[in-house]
Design a protein around this motif. Structure first.
Motif, short mmCIF file in Angstrom:
data_model
loop_
_atom_site.label_atom_id
_atom_site.label_comp_id
_atom_site.label_asym_id
_atom_site.label_seq_id
_atom_site.Cartn_x
_atom_site.Cartn_y
_atom_site.Cartn_z
N GLU A 75 33.64 38.39 47.48
CA GLU A 75 34.91 37.58 47.09
C GLU A 75 34.41 36.67 45.77
N PRO A 76 33.19 36.32 46.01
CA PRO A 76 32.85 35.43 44.67
C PRO A 76 32.69 36.07 43.39
N LEU A 77 32.32 37.42 43.62
CA LEU A 77 32.38 38.34 42.54
C LEU A 77 33.94 38.30 41.94
N ARG A 78 34.87 38.77 42.89
CA ARG A 78 36.43 38.94 42.58
C ARG A 78 36.77 37.69 41.88
N GLU A 79 36.51 36.64 42.29
CA GLU A 79 36.83 35.39 41.62
C GLU A 79 36.20 35.08 40.27
N PHE A 80 35.19 35.52 40.30
CA PHE A 80 34.20 35.19 38.78
C PHE A 80 35.13 36.24 37.87
N VAL A 81 35.51 37.38 38.39
CA VAL A 81 35.92 38.28 37.16
C VAL A 81 37.71 37.89 37.23
N LYS A 82 38.27 37.74 38.06
CA LYS A 82 39.91 37.77 38.21
C LYS A 82 40.25 36.41 38.30
N ILE A 83 39.68 35.57 38.70
CA ILE A 83 40.24 34.37 38.54
C ILE A 83 39.65 33.42 37.66
N ASN A 84 38.36 33.22 37.52
CA ASN A 84 37.75 32.57 36.49
C ASN A 84 37.53 32.99 35.11
N ASN A 85 37.89 34.38 34.85
CA ASN A 85 37.92 35.11 33.91
C ASN A 85 36.76 35.08 32.96
N LYS A 86 35.66 35.10 33.81
CA LYS A 86 34.34 35.02 32.99
C LYS A 86 33.88 36.53 32.36
N PRO A 87 33.09 36.37 31.22
CA PRO A 87 32.82 37.70 30.79
C PRO A 87 31.96 38.42 31.56
N VAL A 88 32.29 39.61 31.79
CA VAL A 88 31.41 40.84 32.71
C VAL A 88 31.29 41.94 31.99
N TRP A 89 30.42 42.54 32.20
CA TRP A 89 30.02 44.02 31.92
C TRP A 89 29.48 44.87 32.82
N GLY A 90 30.13 45.96 33.19
CA GLY A 90 29.69 46.90 34.34
C GLY A 90 29.17 48.25 33.41
N THR A 91 28.12 48.61 33.72
CA THR A 91 27.33 50.03 33.29
C THR A 91 27.19 51.02 34.40
N CYS A 92 27.98 52.38 34.37
CA CYS A 92 27.95 53.04 35.14
C CYS A 92 28.32 52.85 36.68
N ALA A 93 27.63 52.51 37.52
CA ALA A 93 28.37 52.01 38.75
C ALA A 93 28.96 50.92 38.64
#
Length: 239
Positions: A75-93
């Motif tokens: 849930e903290p990851l979801r909040e980081f990405v989708k609520i706080n809108n902080k820059p995130v980069w995902g590679t492969c997985a």
């Protein structure tokens, strides 16, 4: 607003190429001599809360999701990405984790963080023994630059953009002989995803480009418009 003097970019350290990402981030950070960067490994919600941006590396996305849930990170990851809108980069997985939908999942499906309005196809190119390297023309590299050598290991691809609002931007594709072209790099607002592994190449260009976007996003954070790209701007972002 001027760039911040200190930026913390975490690397989710549940599995995958954590050390390799940190090594290239350190090299890329020399392009920004006025900024002090910190690149911690992130394994707890408390560590995540200290980050201005995050990389989710490769690995096995189902395992990563299970471990993240057990550690109280999901849930903290979801909040980081989708609520706080902080820059995130995902590679492969990491790309799989950041998709809203995934196909070819294990029985029962898997939990996803979301943030990219795409459906990804896991393990598009087969087993690890079928890994390959391909020259990629990435839309964010300067015109005339040499191709980027993308390393594909049990890689996913974006098989469909599931929201037709134009927010998802395709930044790179690959075409194997006899096959259709596949989407392997996308962005949507604050979220960037690649099917391939830039951290395994020694080529710092993608990391440097993304760090530049992190700097720009934090410089504009009061506008809450997401990630500004290096050449141009995202829909809705002020110039």
């Amino acid at each position: 607003m001027p760039p911040p003097s200190s930026i913390t970019v975490g690397v989710l350290a549940l599995q995958g190429g954590v050390i390799e990402h940190i090594a290239l981030l350190n090299r890329a950070s020399t392009s920004f001599p006025t900024i002090t960067f910190h690149f911690p490994e992130v394994k707890t919600p408390e560590q995540l809360s200290l980050c201005d941006a995050l990389i989710i590396p490769g690995g096995e996305s189902t395992t990563m999701a299970i471990v993240a849930r057990r550690l109280g990170l999901f849930e903290p990851l979801r909040e980081f990405v989708k609520i706080n809108n902080k820059p995130v980069w995902g590679t492969c997985a990491g790309l799989v984790m950041l998709a809203e939908e995934a196909s070819a999942t294990k029985q029962g499906g898997q939990e996803l963080i979301g943030g990219l309005d795409v459906r990804v196809l896991r393990n598009k190119f087969g087993t690890q023994a079928q890994s390959f390297v391909a020259d990629l023309q990435l839309g964010f590299l300067a015109e005339g630059e040499r191709p980027f050598k993308g390393v594909f290991i049990r890689a996913p691809v974006v098989e469909e953009v599931i929201n037709g609002n134009g927010k998802v931007k395709v930044l790179g594709t690959v075409k194997k002989p006899g096959e259709e072209e596949d989407i392997v790099a996308v962005r949507q607002g604050n979220v960037f995803g690649t099917s391939f592994h830039p951290e395994l190449t020694g080529d710092v260009r993608v990391h440097a480009w993304w760090l530049g976007n992190v700097v720009e996003a934090l410089s504009h954070k009061g506008k809450e418009k997401g990630l500004v790209v290096g050449r141009g701007k995202l829909d809705g972002e002020e110039a």
